[in-house]
Design a protein around this motif. Structure first.
Motif, PDB file in Angstrom:
ATOM      1  N   PRO A  45       0.735  -1.275   0.050  1.00  0.00           N
ATOM      2  CA  PRO A  45       0.148  -0.088   0.025  1.00  0.00           C
ATOM      3  C   PRO A  45       0.806   1.275   0.067  1.00  0.00           C
ATOM      4  N   ASN A  46       2.147   1.232   0.082  1.00  0.00           N
ATOM      5  CA  ASN A  46       3.074   2.226   0.302  1.00  0.00           C
ATOM      6  C   ASN A  46       3.698   2.717  -1.061  1.00  0.00           C
ATOM      7  N   ALA A  47       3.317   1.749  -2.266  1.00  0.00           N
ATOM      8  CA  ALA A  47       4.228   2.074  -3.483  1.00  0.00           C
ATOM      9  C   ALA A  47       3.630   3.115  -4.049  1.00  0.00           C
ATOM     10  N   LEU A  48       2.211   3.515  -4.160  1.00  0.00           N
ATOM     11  CA  LEU A  48       1.770   4.619  -4.941  1.00  0.00           C
ATOM     12  C   LEU A  48       2.262   5.941  -4.232  1.00  0.00           C
ATOM     13  N   PRO A  49       2.116   6.029  -2.773  1.00  0.00           N
ATOM     14  CA  PRO A  49       2.689   7.381  -2.230  1.00  0.00           C
ATOM     15  C   PRO A  49       4.150   7.656  -2.448  1.00  0.00           C
ATOM     16  N   TRP A  50       4.903   6.463  -2.517  1.00  0.00           N
ATOM     17  CA  TRP A  50       6.419   6.658  -2.752  1.00  0.00           C
ATOM     18  C   TRP A  50       6.396   7.199  -4.159  1.00  0.00           C
ATOM     19  N   LEU A  51       5.808   6.586  -4.872  1.00  0.00           N
ATOM     20  CA  LEU A  51       6.053   7.095  -6.561  1.00  0.00           C
ATOM     21  C   LEU A  51       5.620   8.405  -6.662  1.00  0.00           C
ATOM     22  N   VAL A  52       4.312   8.817  -6.033  1.00  0.00           N
ATOM     23  CA  VAL A  52       3.934  10.239  -6.221  1.00  0.00           C
ATOM     24  C   VAL A  52       4.943  11.128  -5.448  1.00  0.00           C
ATOM     25  N   ALA A  53       5.627  10.794  -4.308  1.00  0.00           N
ATOM     26  CA  ALA A  53       6.636  11.713  -3.638  1.00  0.00           C
ATOM     27  C   ALA A  53       7.765  11.909  -4.425  1.00  0.00           C
ATOM     28  N   THR A  54       8.203  10.658  -5.216  1.00  0.00           N
ATOM     29  CA  THR A  54       9.462  10.750  -5.628  1.00  0.00           C
ATOM     30  C   THR A  54       9.404  11.661  -6.943  1.00  0.00           C
TER      31      THR A  54
END
Length: 172
Positions: A45-54
């Motif tokens: 579940p943390n994949a998309l937040p990390w992608l957006v943050a990056t």
């Protein structure tokens, strides 16, 4: 453009990049606290937040580089009034605040309809048009209702996502 105006423009553009970078950093900080347990297809579940943050941090760095190396090259001159229309902004803000405050009291559909009506009035006023009288307000509210009701039903009936309703039947 004078040298001082050009320097101010570069400074303001740099701050836009810094803001985007810091927002990405805050998102990355928040993503660090989301569970990384792999779910469906091996993605946690943390994949998309990390992608957006990056991506947001990369965009921020790019904006800073653009600003510091000559400014935003293809930027058009700003349109609109030289100053903000605070009365119009107040209607849009009131719509968002009313939605947040009333969604659990009057339900998703009515709260979103009110938000739509207030926001549309503010946006209309920001274009220099009249906000509209009682008839226009009623039409805006009905339009919001026509938009919000199917969204509510889609989320609650099809996707089984609980949204605050006005009744216990699940249809309002």
């Amino acid at each position: 453009m004078t040298a001082s105006a050009a320097a101010a423009m570069v400074r303001h553009q740099t701050w836009v990049g810094v803001g985007a970078f810091l927002t990405g950093g805050l998102m990355a900080y928040g993503a660090a606290f989301i569970s990384a347990d792999a779910g469906y297809a091996g993605i946690g579940p943390n994949a998309l937040p990390w992608l957006v943050a990056t991506v947001l941090m990369l965009c921020g760095l790019w904006l800073i580089w653009e600003a510091r190396s000559g400014g935003y090259r293809e930027m058009e001159l700003p349109s609109g009034a030289p100053e903000g229309d605070w009365r119009a902004a107040a209607f849009v803000i009131a719509g968002v605040v009313a939605n947040a405050a009333l969604i659990t009291v009057i339900g998703f559909i009515l709260a979103c309809s009110l938000c739509f009506a207030l926001a549309v009035r503010g946006l209309r006023m920001s274009e220099g048009k009249a906000g509209g009288g009682p008839r226009q307000s009623l039409l805006d509210g009905l339009t919001g209702l026509i938009i919000a009701a199917p969204v509510f039903w889609l989320f609650t009936k099809v996707l089984a996502i609980n949204l605050p309703g006005l009744t216990t039947s699940g249809w309002l």
